[in-house]
Design a protein around this motif. Structure first.
Motif, PDB file in Angstrom:
ATOM      1  N   VAL A 135       3.584  -5.039  -7.901  1.00 25.02           N
ATOM      2  CA  VAL A 135       2.555  -4.123  -8.402  1.00 25.02           C
ATOM      3  C   VAL A 135       1.399  -4.034  -7.420  1.00 25.02           C
ATOM      4  CG1 VAL A 135       0.833  -3.791 -10.214  1.00 25.02           C
ATOM      5  CG2 VAL A 135       3.181  -4.351 -10.821  1.00 25.02           C
ATOM      6  N   ARG A 136       0.937  -5.169  -6.885  1.00 22.38           N
ATOM      7  CA  ARG A 136      -0.155  -5.156  -5.906  1.00 22.38           C
ATOM      8  C   ARG A 136       0.229  -4.356  -4.668  1.00 22.38           C
ATOM      9  NH1 ARG A 136      -0.748 -11.069  -6.708  1.00 22.38           N
ATOM     10  NH2 ARG A 136      -2.281 -11.281  -8.359  1.00 22.38           N
ATOM     11  N   GLU A 137       1.443  -4.540  -4.219  1.00 20.60           N
ATOM     12  CA  GLU A 137       1.925  -3.827  -3.041  1.00 20.60           C
ATOM     13  C   GLU A 137       1.955  -2.316  -3.281  1.00 20.60           C
ATOM     14  OE1 GLU A 137       6.169  -3.590  -0.883  1.00 20.60           O
ATOM     15  OE2 GLU A 137       5.359  -5.616  -1.107  1.00 20.60           O
ATOM     16  N   GLU A 138       2.442  -1.902  -4.419  1.00 21.07           N
ATOM     17  CA  GLU A 138       2.537  -0.471  -4.722  1.00 21.07           C
ATOM     18  C   GLU A 138       1.167   0.160  -4.967  1.00 21.07           C
ATOM     19  OE1 GLU A 138       5.226   1.403  -4.377  1.00 21.07           O
ATOM     20  OE2 GLU A 138       6.193  -0.436  -3.688  1.00 21.07           O
TER      21      GLU A 138
ATOM     22  N   SER B 183      -1.564  -0.809  -3.498  1.00 21.90           N
ATOM     23  CA  SER B 183      -2.114  -0.691  -2.151  1.00 21.90           C
ATOM     24  C   SER B 183      -1.554   0.541  -1.443  1.00 21.90           C
ATOM     25  CB  SER B 183      -1.792  -1.947  -1.350  1.00 21.90           C
ATOM     26  OG  SER B 183      -2.197  -1.805  -0.012  1.00 21.90           O
ATOM     27  N   LYS B 184      -0.248   0.752  -1.555  1.00 26.56           N
ATOM     28  CA  LYS B 184       0.372   1.937  -0.944  1.00 26.56           C
ATOM     29  C   LYS B 184      -0.182   3.216  -1.550  1.00 26.56           C
ATOM     30  CE  LYS B 184       4.853  -0.069   0.281  1.00 26.56           C
ATOM     31  NZ  LYS B 184       6.293  -0.034   0.000  1.00 26.56           N
ATOM     32  N   ALA B 185      -0.380   3.236  -2.847  1.00 26.30           N
ATOM     33  CA  ALA B 185      -0.923   4.423  -3.513  1.00 26.30           C
ATOM     34  C   ALA B 185      -2.356   4.688  -3.061  1.00 26.30           C
ATOM     35  CB  ALA B 185      -0.865   4.254  -5.030  1.00 26.30           C
ATOM     36  N   GLY B 186      -3.135   3.648  -2.885  1.00 19.19           N
ATOM     37  CA  GLY B 186      -4.511   3.802  -2.407  1.00 19.19           C
ATOM     38  C   GLY B 186      -4.556   4.398  -1.017  1.00 19.19           C
ATOM     39  N   TRP B 187      -3.709   3.902  -0.122  1.00 15.80           N
ATOM     40  CA  TRP B 187      -3.654   4.454   1.223  1.00 15.80           C
ATOM     41  C   TRP B 187      -3.177   5.896   1.191  1.00 15.80           C
ATOM     42  CZ3 TRP B 187      -6.293   3.009   5.100  1.00 15.80           C
ATOM     43  CH2 TRP B 187      -6.622   1.675   5.283  1.00 15.80           C
TER      44      TRP B 187
END
Length: 83
Positions: free
Chosen positions: A16-19, A21-25
């Motif tokens: 969840v943290r990884e996804e 982060s990807k969504a934020g970028w």
């Protein structure tokens, strides 16, 4: 499907943290390219405006560059928001 049933809470949190982060970028990238494309549209329109006041081959070159820049920028905006 069976692999997803045996995930630990730590693995789920990591994913969840990884996804997130990807969504934020992705959002930051979309905002950046939208602003850049909007300014490029203005630059292209300015080149077309200069072509209206120029004469000869220079006018043709300014018009061509302006149309190219404006078209590419509008296409980028289309890809970012309406495709």
């Amino acid at each position: 499907m069976a692999d997803s049933d045996n995930l630990s809470e730590a693995e789920i949190r990591h994913t969840v943290r990884e996804e997130v982060s990807k969504a934020g970028w992705s959002v930051i990238s979309t905002v950046f390219w939208t602003i850049l494309a909007a300014f490029a549209v203005l630059v292209g329109l300015q080149a077309i405006q200069i072509a209206l006041y120029a004469s000869g081959l220079g006018a043709l070159a300014y018009a061509a560059v302006g149309i190219l820049i404006t078209g590419a920028s509008v296409y980028l905006l289309y890809l970012l928001h309406w495709d």
